[in-house]
Write a protein that holds these residues in place. Structure first.
Motif, PDB file in Angstrom:
ATOM      1  N   GLY A  40     107.635  11.926 -12.508  1.00 54.89           N
ATOM      2  CA  GLY A  40     107.983  10.894 -13.464  1.00 54.89           C
ATOM      3  C   GLY A  40     106.787  10.346 -14.205  1.00 54.89           C
ATOM      4  N   VAL A  41     107.021   9.223 -14.879  1.00 54.38           N
ATOM      5  CA  VAL A  41     106.007   8.598 -15.716  1.00 54.38           C
ATOM      6  C   VAL A  41     105.084   7.718 -14.877  1.00 54.38           C
ATOM      7  N   ILE A  42     103.841   7.562 -15.366  1.00 54.31           N
ATOM      8  CA  ILE A  42     102.920   6.675 -14.667  1.00 54.31           C
ATOM      9  C   ILE A  42     102.573   5.445 -15.487  1.00 54.31           C
ATOM     10  N   THR A  43     102.891   5.472 -16.770  1.00 52.94           N
ATOM     11  CA  THR A  43     102.690   4.307 -17.637  1.00 52.94           C
ATOM     12  C   THR A  43     103.840   4.251 -18.632  1.00 52.94           C
ATOM     13  N   GLY A  44     103.971   3.115 -19.288  1.00 49.52           N
ATOM     14  CA  GLY A  44     104.976   3.002 -20.351  1.00 49.52           C
ATOM     15  C   GLY A  44     106.383   2.902 -19.829  1.00 49.52           C
ATOM     16  N   ASP A  45     107.302   3.553 -20.550  1.00 50.06           N
ATOM     17  CA  ASP A  45     108.717   3.508 -20.226  1.00 50.06           C
ATOM     18  C   ASP A  45     109.179   4.862 -19.723  1.00 50.06           C
ATOM     19  N   GLY A  46     110.105   4.868 -18.778  1.00 45.88           N
ATOM     20  CA  GLY A  46     110.647   6.118 -18.259  1.00 45.88           C
ATOM     21  C   GLY A  46     111.147   5.949 -16.842  1.00 45.88           C
ATOM     22  N   VAL A  47     111.362   7.082 -16.188  1.00 46.73           N
ATOM     23  CA  VAL A  47     111.920   7.091 -14.844  1.00 46.73           C
ATOM     24  C   VAL A  47     111.045   7.949 -13.934  1.00 46.73           C
ATOM     25  N   THR A  48     110.773   7.437 -12.757  1.00 51.30           N
ATOM     26  CA  THR A  48     110.119   8.201 -11.703  1.00 51.30           C
ATOM     27  C   THR A  48     111.198   8.553 -10.696  1.00 51.30           C
ATOM     28  N   THR A  49     111.307   9.825 -10.350  1.00 51.57           N
ATOM     29  CA  THR A  49     112.340  10.269  -9.428  1.00 51.57           C
ATOM     30  C   THR A  49     111.724  10.731  -8.115  1.00 51.57           C
ATOM     31  N   LEU A  50     112.230  10.176  -7.033  1.00 49.06           N
ATOM     32  CA  LEU A  50     111.917  10.628  -5.681  1.00 49.06           C
ATOM     33  C   LEU A  50     113.124  11.433  -5.240  1.00 49.06           C
ATOM     34  N   SER A  51     112.924  12.606  -4.649  1.00 49.27           N
ATOM     35  CA  SER A  51     114.074  13.439  -4.296  1.00 49.27           C
ATOM     36  C   SER A  51     113.837  14.210  -3.005  1.00 49.27           C
ATOM     37  N   LYS A  52     114.832  15.017  -2.655  1.00 46.35           N
ATOM     38  CA  LYS A  52     114.814  15.883  -1.483  1.00 46.35           C
ATOM     39  C   LYS A  52     114.686  15.087  -0.192  1.00 46.35           C
TER      40      LYS A  52
END
Length: 184
Positions: A40-52
């Motif tokens: 996912g993103v580290i700055t700004g706008d967006g989504v970080t996804t954790l999975s599995k």
């Protein structure tokens, strides 16, 4: 590194606010986030996804989900969404008892400090059990709203004195009256 910190912030806020009487010392404990993958993103706008397979622990708090999406706005975490069949959360309360929650989706809006449990949710605590399709919980006010989604809501409240039956339900003591010819 900012990505990890943003994820940690979102999860820490969720952990510390879900139950009004959650163990307060948990907030001062180290948080561990374990997932099979993170993107996912580290700055700004967006989504970080954790999975599995996501497992988050902090003190007595434990959250388990198939995946988690951390929504970012302006580099700050604003929402955390845990999904699975089912996402679960458990935490010890300050009085030593436990709160357990599960749902297909646990959606925490950090900005409004509300949690929405969706999809066959179940919340268990010493105060009782609440089940249904959707529950919204405001962590600031403690206000809980369930139902209204076409599904029934069920709340079961245990009796205050679990081990003591009501007086009316207690069988009367038997008295034995000697009969004629008995040795009593």
């Amino acid at each position: 590194m900012k990505l990890f910190l943003a994820s940690t912030l979102a999860l820490a806020l969720l952990a510390s606010n879900f139950a009004a009487s959650a163990k307060t010392s948990d907030r001062n404990q180290e948080m561990t986030i374990d997932a099979g993958a993170q993107i996912g993103v580290i700055t700004g706008d967006g989504v970080t996804t954790l999975s599995k397979g996501v497992v988050i622990t902090q003190g007595t708090l434990e959250i388990r989900a198939d995946s988690a999406d951390i929504h970012m706005k302006g580099g700050e975490a604003v929402r955390a969404v845990f999904t699975g069949k089912q996402a679960t959360m458990k935490q010890q309360l300050d009085d030593g008892s436990w709160m357990n929650a599960r749902a297909d989706t646990i959606d925490y809006n950090i900005t409004t400090e509300t949690i929405v449990l969706t999809g066959n949710y179940r919340v268990e605590s010493p105060q009782g059990v609440n089940t249904g399709g959707t529950m919204t919980y405001n962590t600031r006010t403690g206000q809980m709203n369930s139902g209204g989604d076409g599904q029934r809501v069920r709340t079961v409240i245990p009796p205050k004195n679990k081990g003591t039956p009501p007086a009316a339900a207690t069988p009367a003591a038997k008295t034995t009256v000697p009969t004629a010819g008995s040795k009593k």
